[in-house]
Design an enzyme around this catalytic site. Structure first.
Site, short mmCIF file in Angstrom:
data_model
loop_
_atom_site.label_atom_id
_atom_site.label_comp_id
_atom_site.label_asym_id
_atom_site.label_seq_id
_atom_site.Cartn_x
_atom_site.Cartn_y
_atom_site.Cartn_z
N ASP A 187 0.85 -1.20 0.00
CA ASP A 187 0.00 0.00 0.00
C ASP A 187 0.89 1.25 0.00
O ASP A 187 2.10 1.16 0.11
CB ASP A 187 -0.95 -0.01 1.21
CG ASP A 187 -0.20 0.10 2.54
OD1 ASP A 187 0.88 -0.50 2.66
OD2 ASP A 187 -0.69 0.78 3.46
N HIS A 511 1.50 -8.93 -3.60
CA HIS A 511 0.49 -7.89 -3.34
C HIS A 511 1.25 -6.58 -3.18
O HIS A 511 1.65 -6.19 -2.08
CB HIS A 511 -0.29 -8.24 -2.06
CG HIS A 511 -1.40 -7.28 -1.76
ND1 HIS A 511 -2.65 -7.41 -2.27
CD2 HIS A 511 -1.42 -6.15 -1.00
CE1 HIS A 511 -3.42 -6.42 -1.84
NE2 HIS A 511 -2.68 -5.63 -1.06
N ASP A 554 1.40 -17.49 -4.38
CA ASP A 554 1.99 -16.42 -5.20
C ASP A 554 0.89 -15.81 -6.05
O ASP A 554 0.83 -15.99 -7.27
CB ASP A 554 3.12 -16.98 -6.07
CG ASP A 554 3.75 -15.86 -6.91
OD1 ASP A 554 3.62 -14.69 -6.53
OD2 ASP A 554 4.36 -16.18 -7.96
N GLU A 563 2.33 -10.19 0.47
CA GLU A 563 2.59 -8.75 0.37
C GLU A 563 4.09 -8.55 0.60
O GLU A 563 4.82 -9.49 0.94
CB GLU A 563 1.77 -7.97 1.42
CG GLU A 563 1.84 -6.46 1.19
CD GLU A 563 0.76 -5.64 1.94
OE1 GLU A 563 -0.18 -6.24 2.51
OE2 GLU A 563 0.87 -4.41 1.93
O1 9MR Z 1 -3.72 -3.55 0.16
C1 9MR Z 1 -3.93 -3.64 1.56
C2 9MR Z 1 -2.70 -4.20 2.24
O2 9MR Z 1 -1.62 -3.31 2.09
C3 9MR Z 1 -2.97 -4.50 3.69
O3 9MR Z 1 -1.89 -5.22 4.26
C4 9MR Z 1 -4.23 -5.34 3.83
C5 9MR Z 1 -4.60 -5.58 5.28
O4 9MR Z 1 -4.81 -4.39 5.95
O5 9MR Z 1 -5.30 -4.71 3.20
C6 9MR Z 1 -5.12 -4.52 1.82
O6 9MR Z 1 -6.23 -3.88 1.29
C7 9MR Z 1 -7.37 -4.67 1.11
C8 9MR Z 1 -8.41 -4.31 2.16
O7 9MR Z 1 -7.98 -4.61 3.45
C9 9MR Z 1 -9.74 -4.98 1.88
N1 9MR Z 1 -10.17 -4.67 0.54
C10 9MR Z 1 -9.24 -5.08 -0.50
C11 9MR Z 1 -7.92 -4.37 -0.30
C12 9MR Z 1 -6.95 -4.75 -1.38
O8 9MR Z 1 -6.78 -6.12 -1.47
O1 9MR Z 2 2.69 -6.56 9.46
C1 9MR Z 2 1.39 -6.31 9.96
C2 9MR Z 2 0.89 -7.53 10.67
O2 9MR Z 2 1.68 -7.79 11.81
C3 9MR Z 2 -0.57 -7.36 11.05
O3 9MR Z 2 -1.04 -8.58 11.57
C4 9MR Z 2 -1.37 -6.95 9.82
C5 9MR Z 2 -2.84 -6.75 10.10
O4 9MR Z 2 -3.03 -5.66 10.94
O5 9MR Z 2 -0.84 -5.76 9.28
C6 9MR Z 2 0.47 -5.89 8.83
O6 9MR Z 2 0.92 -4.66 8.36
C7 9MR Z 2 0.36 -4.17 7.16
C8 9MR Z 2 -0.12 -2.76 7.47
O7 9MR Z 2 -1.17 -2.79 8.37
C9 9MR Z 2 -0.52 -2.01 6.20
N1 9MR Z 2 0.51 -2.06 5.23
C10 9MR Z 2 0.89 -3.41 4.87
C11 9MR Z 2 1.41 -4.13 6.08
C12 9MR Z 2 1.94 -5.51 5.72
O8 9MR Z 2 0.91 -6.37 5.37
#
Ligand code: 9MR
Ligand code: 9MR
Length: 587
Positions: A187, A511, A554, A563
């Site tokens: 993100d 991702h 993947d 991600e």
């Molecule tokens: O793209 C988002 C990612 O960076 C985060 O780790 C993840 C969890 O917070 O959320 C992803 O975004 C998703 C969102 O939570 C739910 N709708 C779809 C988004 C893209 O897959």
């Molecule tokens: O790394 C984070 C993980 O420990 C948490 O369980 C998860 C859900 O809250 O979020 C991860 O961090 C994400 C962050 O919230 C948004 N950017 C992407 C990060 C990696 O997935």
């Protein structure tokens, strides 16, 4: 389906290009799990072979097919996660530089790999370069970014004060400028807490192995400025972090973020408003630790960056004072959203406990100033227990810093001895039963290792082992650390090499918004995929099963297993570069 096809095309391409080579005469067997990059001439060399039907293996020259080594497979080992059986092939006896494959008669061959000194140098360089590709607010021209060149994204020069972050001179929706920094992950938001551990890890790498970075070029715009590229890269994020402190009182905003995640678009196409949100204690203390460590390091670069070290010291002291007055303000996104608009639903990084941030910040402030006050009340003189660093648990970063200066702090034995003990005890626990593990790695012994971002668990364990190696000089720690690097580069139950751009079984669909949106087949290189995570929070199709060590797909829908993130890449840079610094010189 798309990803399967791509992999087949990739293999078919390799096959066509090099079918005269023995190594490509058949597709590599997925049953042979090994570091797909290679091995040091004098280092341990291990592959794990799935199944218990086979008993011997050969190492062959990749070009001529000549057998250079024959070995027996070890006895069967059973995965505690899947119940599947593996046997270990140890070919440490092969010490001559070259290109090789492993063949298990009746089973198949591995893809080719190298034996060479500095065999992980490109891995280390690429993982650091990964941060360049994550830069916000700047164009990445082809000269530095190759085919991943892209226009600038997120200038962040007009960022709004969120209602949760209002203070004296900054009303709701007041505009501040907060450019630069790295995108957190797949993100595009920028989070102070996660920047904290990321910066701490990279700065510690520099402090632990400064000489190695004198000649470590990643082809970034600053490469020729007479400063190590590692530090130039860190400064991109440091300058952003400095803007996240409220000048009125020294508190630090939690994050700079959209209210909701951007779509799967390129950075330059993203135009949503961005906010800074609530100041809090963990974010402020992480900031303090980073500023104190930066002040220490950039003092030596005052001619290159006049005033930078002083600015960092001032910021650290102001942040510390704010935290003293506000020792327990935690960021609770749900509560913030109940009270304020707009709702913020991006990454929470909602730490529930600031005591470890106090230890890290106190240790860094003490190392900077040598003023004992900073350690008061942290309880560091009594026996300590080490825990692996994560974004929400950073006390060990403080331990590492105090240990780094243990020579200087000789008179402070009562401070550093319990920490040495804590680190070696922890490393000792990691090594217990190593020889029973299905892939002969420290990583994956416990089911809890396979958390969200498990690749960073492997890398951070590797780092812990290297600190134990520094303390004891016992090579078993170094070798186990290298074993975790082998894990990340392919010796694991999934068979994937988790660093994009590397390996014969590659991650192609992380991702990661730029990799998804740029229309280029290969993902942005040098990014570490999160790795197996049996919780499968993304509910993505494509996971092979629920076994902890195989729970990876993947697929770009899989933010819970595939991600990428800066706090995972940083320990990858540390581990690969430190291993290179230690072993890369050996012939
Ligand atoms: O793209 C988002 C990612 O960076 C985060 O780790 C993840 C969890 O917070 O959320 C992803 O975004 C998703 C969102 O939570 C739910 N709708 C779809 C988004 C893209 O897959
Ligand atoms: O790394 C984070 C993980 O420990 C948490 O369980 C998860 C859900 O809250 O979020 C991860 O961090 C994400 C962050 O919230 C948004 N950017 C992407 C990060 C990696 O997935």
């Amino acid at each position: 389906m798309k990803s399967l096809l791509n992999n087949i095309f990739l293999l078919a391409g390799l096959f066509a290009a090099a079918s005269s080579n023995l190594s490509f005469a058949q597709a590599p067997s997925g049953a042979i799990h090994l570091n797909q990059i290679g091995f040091y001439p004098g280092g341990t060399k291990i592959a794990a072979i799935s199944g218990d039907e086979h008993s011997s293996f050969e190492v062959r020259d990749a070009k001529s097919g000549k057998i250079v080594f024959k070995g027996k497979l070890g006895s069967s080992r059973t995965s505690q996660h899947s119940g599947k059986v593996t046997k270990i092939a140890d070919f440490s006896g092969v010490k001559k530089a070259g290109n090789y494959i492993i063949e298990v008669p009746g089973l198949g061959r591995s893809a080719p790999f190298r034996i060479a000194s500095q065999v992980h140098r490109e891995v280390a360089e690429a993982s650091l370069k990964g941060f360049y590709y994550q830069r916000a607010s700047i164009e990445l021209p082809e000269k530095f970014a190759g085919k991943w060149a892209r226009p600038a994204g997120h200038p962040d020069d007009k960022v709004l004060i969120h209602a949760s972050a209002v203070s004296q001179n900054r009303a709701e929706n007041a505009v501040i400028s907060s450019p630069k920094g790295w995108y957190d992950a797949g993100d595009y938001n920028k989070y102070i807490v996660n920047s904290g551990i990321t910066m701490g890890t990279l700065l510690s790498l520099y402090e632990d192995y400064p000489a190695y970075f004198e000649n470590f070029n990643t082809n970034i715009p600053e490469s020729n400025n007479g400063v190590p590229d590692l530090l130039d890269e860190v400064i991109w994020n440091l300058r952003w972090m400095l803007t996240m402190q409220d000048p009125a009182d020294g508190g630090v905003y939690h994050k700079l973020t959209n209210p909701r995640f951007d779509g799967m678009i390129m950075p330059g196409a993203a135009k949503n408003p961005r906010y800074v949100v609530q100041k809090n204690t963990p974010a402020t203390l992480d900031f303090v630790a980073v500023m104190a460590q930066s002040a220490r390091i950039f003092k030596s670069f005052d001619n290159k960056f006049p005033g930078l070290a002083d600015s960092c010291t001032t910021a650290a002291v102001k942040g510390w004072e704010w935290a003293k007055k506000n020792p327990k303000i935690l960021y609770n996104q749900n509560e913030v959203n109940k009270q304020f608009d707009p709702d913020i639903v991006t990454g929470a990084y909602g730490d529930r406990d600031a005591s470890d941030e106090w230890i890290w910040a106190g240790a860094e402030m003490y190392a900077l100033t040598r003023k004992k006050d900073y350690l008061e009340g942290l309880g560091l003189e009594s026996p300590q227990t080490m825990v692996l660093p994560t974004w929400s648990q950073v006390k060990t970063l403080g331990y590492y810093t105090l240990l780094r200066f243990s020579e200087d702090l000789k008179s402070e034995g009562q401070l550093t001895n319990p920490l040495k003990q804590a680190v070696t005890n922890y490393a000792g626990t990691l090594l217990t039963d190593l020889e029973k593990q299905p892939y002969n790695t420290v990583m994956g012994k416990e089911a809890k290792d396979y958390a969200w971002g498990s690749s960073s668990v492997a890398a951070n364990q590797g780092i812990a082992l290297l600190y134990a190696y520094r303390i004891t000089k016992d090579r078993k720690y170094r070798d186990a650390s290298l074993g975790n690097l082998d894990y990340l580069l392919g010796r694991n139950a999934t068979g994937y090499c988790f660093l994009t751009g590397f390996g014969s079984k590659r991650v192609m669909h992380p991702h990661h918004r730029p990799s998804i949106a740029d229309g280029i087949e290969e993902p942005v290189p040098g990014l570490l995929s999160g790795g197996p995570n049996p919780a499968q929070q993304d509910k993505c199709a494509g996971y092979p099963n629920k076994f902890a060590d195989e729970s990876f797909t993947d697929n770009d829908c899989s933010y819970a297993s595939n991600e990428i993130a800066i706090n995972w890449n940083a320990p990858m840079v540390y581990l690969s570069a430190a291993i290179e610094a230690i072993m890369g010189q050996e012939k």
